[in-house]
Design a protein around this motif. Structure first.
Motif, PDB file in Angstrom:
ATOM      1  N   ARG A 142       0.829  -1.207   0.000  1.00  0.00           N
ATOM      2  CA  ARG A 142       0.000   0.000   0.000  1.00  0.00           C
ATOM      3  C   ARG A 142       0.867   1.262   0.000  1.00  0.00           C
ATOM      4  NH1 ARG A 142      -5.323   1.946  -0.792  1.00  0.00           N
ATOM      5  NH2 ARG A 142      -5.260   4.072  -0.010  1.00  0.00           N
ATOM      6  N   ARG A 143       1.921   1.276   0.825  1.00  0.00           N
ATOM      7  CA  ARG A 143       2.771   2.462   0.869  1.00  0.00           C
ATOM      8  C   ARG A 143       3.516   2.667  -0.436  1.00  0.00           C
ATOM      9  NH1 ARG A 143       4.459   6.074   4.657  1.00  0.00           N
ATOM     10  NH2 ARG A 143       2.237   5.914   5.126  1.00  0.00           N
ATOM     11  N   GLU A 144       3.984   1.594  -1.069  1.00  0.00           N
ATOM     12  CA  GLU A 144       4.641   1.736  -2.364  1.00  0.00           C
ATOM     13  C   GLU A 144       3.675   2.285  -3.401  1.00  0.00           C
ATOM     14  OE1 GLU A 144       7.752  -1.978  -1.612  1.00  0.00           O
ATOM     15  OE2 GLU A 144       5.992  -2.253  -2.879  1.00  0.00           O
ATOM     16  N   ALA A 145       2.412   1.869  -3.344  1.00  0.00           N
ATOM     17  CA  ALA A 145       1.411   2.395  -4.269  1.00  0.00           C
ATOM     18  C   ALA A 145       1.175   3.883  -4.030  1.00  0.00           C
ATOM     19  CB  ALA A 145       0.099   1.616  -4.119  1.00  0.00           C
ATOM     20  N   GLU A 146       1.193   4.293  -2.757  1.00  0.00           N
ATOM     21  CA  GLU A 146       1.043   5.716  -2.454  1.00  0.00           C
ATOM     22  C   GLU A 146       2.199   6.519  -3.041  1.00  0.00           C
ATOM     23  OE1 GLU A 146      -1.300   5.285   1.838  1.00  0.00           O
ATOM     24  OE2 GLU A 146       0.846   5.662   1.794  1.00  0.00           O
ATOM     25  N   VAL A 147       3.415   5.997  -2.890  1.00  0.00           N
ATOM     26  CA  VAL A 147       4.584   6.681  -3.448  1.00  0.00           C
ATOM     27  C   VAL A 147       4.489   6.738  -4.971  1.00  0.00           C
ATOM     28  CG1 VAL A 147       7.085   6.531  -3.758  1.00  0.00           C
ATOM     29  CG2 VAL A 147       6.086   6.097  -1.506  1.00  0.00           C
ATOM     30  N   LEU A 148       4.090   5.635  -5.596  1.00  0.00           N
ATOM     31  CA  LEU A 148       3.967   5.606  -7.057  1.00  0.00           C
ATOM     32  C   LEU A 148       2.923   6.603  -7.540  1.00  0.00           C
ATOM     33  CD1 LEU A 148       4.765   4.368  -9.747  1.00  0.00           C
ATOM     34  CD2 LEU A 148       3.084   2.555  -9.348  1.00  0.00           C
ATOM     35  N   ALA A 149       1.814   6.709  -6.819  1.00  0.00           N
ATOM     36  CA  ALA A 149       0.778   7.667  -7.202  1.00  0.00           C
ATOM     37  C   ALA A 149       1.320   9.094  -7.180  1.00  0.00           C
ATOM     38  CB  ALA A 149      -0.428   7.543  -6.273  1.00  0.00           C
ATOM     39  N   LEU A 150       2.138   9.392  -6.179  1.00  0.00           N
ATOM     40  CA  LEU A 150       2.694  10.743  -6.062  1.00  0.00           C
ATOM     41  C   LEU A 150       3.786  10.988  -7.098  1.00  0.00           C
ATOM     42  CD1 LEU A 150       2.741  10.968  -2.171  1.00  0.00           C
ATOM     43  CD2 LEU A 150       1.138  12.061  -3.740  1.00  0.00           C
ATOM     44  N   ILE A 151       4.531   9.937  -7.454  1.00  0.00           N
ATOM     45  CA  ILE A 151       5.474  10.059  -8.566  1.00  0.00           C
ATOM     46  C   ILE A 151       4.702  10.400  -9.839  1.00  0.00           C
ATOM     47  CG2 ILE A 151       7.008   8.745 -10.100  1.00  0.00           C
ATOM     48  CD1 ILE A 151       7.953   7.188  -7.650  1.00  0.00           C
ATOM     49  N   ALA A 178      11.581  14.828  -2.132  1.00  0.00           N
ATOM     50  CA  ALA A 178      11.372  15.657  -0.944  1.00  0.00           C
ATOM     51  C   ALA A 178       9.890  15.979  -0.752  1.00  0.00           C
ATOM     52  CB  ALA A 178      12.181  16.944  -1.050  1.00  0.00           C
ATOM     53  N   GLU A 179       9.195  16.261  -1.849  1.00  0.00           N
ATOM     54  CA  GLU A 179       7.756  16.554  -1.754  1.00  0.00           C
ATOM     55  C   GLU A 179       6.961  15.322  -1.321  1.00  0.00           C
ATOM     56  OE1 GLU A 179       7.253  20.067  -5.114  1.00  0.00           O
ATOM     57  OE2 GLU A 179       7.367  17.971  -5.758  1.00  0.00           O
ATOM     58  N   ILE A 180       7.351  14.159  -1.827  1.00  0.00           N
ATOM     59  CA  ILE A 180       6.680  12.921  -1.410  1.00  0.00           C
ATOM     60  C   ILE A 180       6.909  12.681   0.078  1.00  0.00           C
ATOM     61  CG2 ILE A 180       6.662  10.406  -1.661  1.00  0.00           C
ATOM     62  CD1 ILE A 180       7.385  10.846  -4.628  1.00  0.00           C
ATOM     63  N   ALA A 181       8.138  12.907   0.542  1.00  0.00           N
ATOM     64  CA  ALA A 181       8.459  12.713   1.958  1.00  0.00           C
ATOM     65  C   ALA A 181       7.610  13.615   2.837  1.00  0.00           C
ATOM     66  CB  ALA A 181       9.949  12.980   2.193  1.00  0.00           C
ATOM     67  N   THR A 191      13.543   7.041   3.292  1.00  0.00           N
ATOM     68  CA  THR A 191      12.470   6.037   3.202  1.00  0.00           C
ATOM     69  C   THR A 191      11.803   6.079   1.835  1.00  0.00           C
ATOM     70  OG1 THR A 191      12.059   6.102   5.584  1.00  0.00           O
ATOM     71  CG2 THR A 191      10.254   5.319   4.192  1.00  0.00           C
ATOM     72  N   VAL A 192      11.590   7.276   1.303  1.00  0.00           N
ATOM     73  CA  VAL A 192      11.005   7.412  -0.035  1.00  0.00           C
ATOM     74  C   VAL A 192      11.899   6.736  -1.068  1.00  0.00           C
ATOM     75  CG1 VAL A 192      10.377   9.036  -1.864  1.00  0.00           C
ATOM     76  CG2 VAL A 192       9.748   9.521   0.506  1.00  0.00           C
ATOM     77  N   LYS A 193      13.207   6.955  -0.978  1.00  0.00           N
ATOM     78  CA  LYS A 193      14.136   6.343  -1.936  1.00  0.00           C
ATOM     79  C   LYS A 193      14.076   4.819  -1.851  1.00  0.00           C
ATOM     80  CE  LYS A 193      17.433  10.194  -2.103  1.00  0.00           C
ATOM     81  NZ  LYS A 193      18.810  10.646  -1.746  1.00  0.00           N
ATOM     82  N   THR A 194      13.952   4.293  -0.636  1.00  0.00           N
ATOM     83  CA  THR A 194      13.842   2.840  -0.474  1.00  0.00           C
ATOM     84  C   THR A 194      12.602   2.310  -1.171  1.00  0.00           C
ATOM     85  OG1 THR A 194      15.015   2.890   1.645  1.00  0.00           O
ATOM     86  CG2 THR A 194      13.606   0.973   1.219  1.00  0.00           C
ATOM     87  N   HIS A 195      11.476   3.019  -1.001  1.00  0.00           N
ATOM     88  CA  HIS A 195      10.232   2.611  -1.661  1.00  0.00           C
ATOM     89  C   HIS A 195      10.366   2.692  -3.179  1.00  0.00           C
ATOM     90  CE1 HIS A 195       8.055   2.109   1.983  1.00  0.00           C
ATOM     91  NE2 HIS A 195       8.012   3.377   2.304  1.00  0.00           N
ATOM     92  N   ILE A 196      11.010   3.745  -3.657  1.00  0.00           N
ATOM     93  CA  ILE A 196      11.153   3.915  -5.105  1.00  0.00           C
ATOM     94  C   ILE A 196      12.010   2.793  -5.695  1.00  0.00           C
ATOM     95  CG2 ILE A 196      12.185   5.371  -6.898  1.00  0.00           C
ATOM     96  CD1 ILE A 196      11.236   7.801  -5.293  1.00  0.00           C
ATOM     97  N   ASN A 197      13.087   2.435  -5.028  1.00  0.00           N
ATOM     98  CA  ASN A 197      13.923   1.323  -5.503  1.00  0.00           C
ATOM     99  C   ASN A 197      13.116   0.029  -5.581  1.00  0.00           C
ATOM    100  OD1 ASN A 197      16.217   2.901  -5.749  1.00  0.00           O
ATOM    101  ND2 ASN A 197      16.952   2.455  -3.688  1.00  0.00           N
ATOM    102  N   ALA A 198      12.265  -0.195  -4.557  1.00  0.00           N
ATOM    103  CA  ALA A 198      11.427  -1.397  -4.559  1.00  0.00           C
ATOM    104  C   ALA A 198      10.413  -1.357  -5.700  1.00  0.00           C
ATOM    105  CB  ALA A 198      10.717  -1.540  -3.216  1.00  0.00           C
ATOM    106  N   ILE A 199       9.832  -0.176  -5.933  1.00  0.00           N
ATOM    107  CA  ILE A 199       8.842  -0.009  -7.007  1.00  0.00           C
ATOM    108  C   ILE A 199       9.479  -0.300  -8.369  1.00  0.00           C
ATOM    109  CG2 ILE A 199       7.449   1.702  -8.250  1.00  0.00           C
ATOM    110  CD1 ILE A 199       7.041   3.060  -5.464  1.00  0.00           C
TER     111      ILE A 199
END
Length: 223
Positions: free
Chosen positions: A169-178, A185-188, A197-205
């Motif tokens: 769910r959190r990765e999907a939230e980050v992807l939506a904001l991308i 920084a804005e996503i954070a 933490t955002v960078k970690t999610h993005i790498n996983a995505i």
């Protein structure tokens, strides 16, 4: 929980001396049973899944996986376990990040034994509990911040989870904001987490969706 059952509690903290102290204090309470310990966020998630405690006492700053992300994973993998944050940090980012991840309570480590015991009992019974200074910061932060609700529609992440079921769910939230064109920084700031933490999610995505960069991710979201 039945009326006569003891509250089953697990403790997650990377400092052994603090873990030992918490286990000792909680173990002296007649209505509480300590069922396990974890030294990092990943261990905390595994412990929650294996032991299914009523309450998981969670530190925020831990190696391998931070407490906020561990909380989000526990809420997914062991939804009957209530997470109670116990940390030295009481800044807006830490507090709101943990609450958004699904924590049911938030205490700082200067809490006394009686306050800790009361918080464990409260979250075990389904209540939300915040230290007084934490509650004040939450009210101040929420009354001054509306951007998170404005940037991405509430169902945007849910739609992406359906489209890409490998995402959390959190990765999907980050992807939506991308997809909305936000920087790291804005996503954070929007999700009340750190840039790391955002960078970690993005790498996983990127790994899960087999995309090389942000442009490909945005194209995938908008396709």
């Amino acid at each position: 929980m039945t009326g006569d059952a003891r509250i089953r509690v697990a403790v997650a903290d990377d400092q052994a001396i603090i873990r030992d102290g918490l286990v000792t204090v909680l173990g002296l309470l007649p209505d509480i049973e300590v069922v396990g310990e974890a030294a990092d966020g990943e261990e905390a998630v595994a412990l929650a899944v294996a032991a299914r405690p009523d309450v998981l006492l969670m530190d925020l700053r831990m190696p391998v996986l931070d407490g906020a992300e561990a909380t989000a994973r526990v809420r997914q993998a062991a939804p009957d376990t209530a997470v109670l944050i116990l940390t030295t940090y009481a800044d807006d980012e830490s507090i709101l990040g943990a609450l958004r991840a699904g924590a049911r309570g938030y205490l700082t480590k200067d809490a006394g034994r009686a306050e800790l015991a009361a918080a464990v009992r409260a979250v075990a019974s389904g209540q939300t509990t915040l230290a007084p200074e934490v509650g004040a910061r939450v009210i101040g932060a929420l009354t001054g911040t509306a951007r998170a609700a404005e940037v991405a529609p509430p169902d945007a992440a849910g739609a992406l989870v359906v489209r890409f079921p490998s995402l959390t769910r959190r990765e999907a939230e980050v992807l939506a904001l991308i997809g909305d064109g936000l920087s790291n920084a804005e996503i954070a700031r929007t999700l009340f987490v750190s840039v790391a933490t955002v960078k970690t999610h993005i790498n996983a995505i990127f790994a899960k969706l087999a995309v090389r960069d942000r442009s490909q991710a945005i194209a995938l979201v908008r396709s």
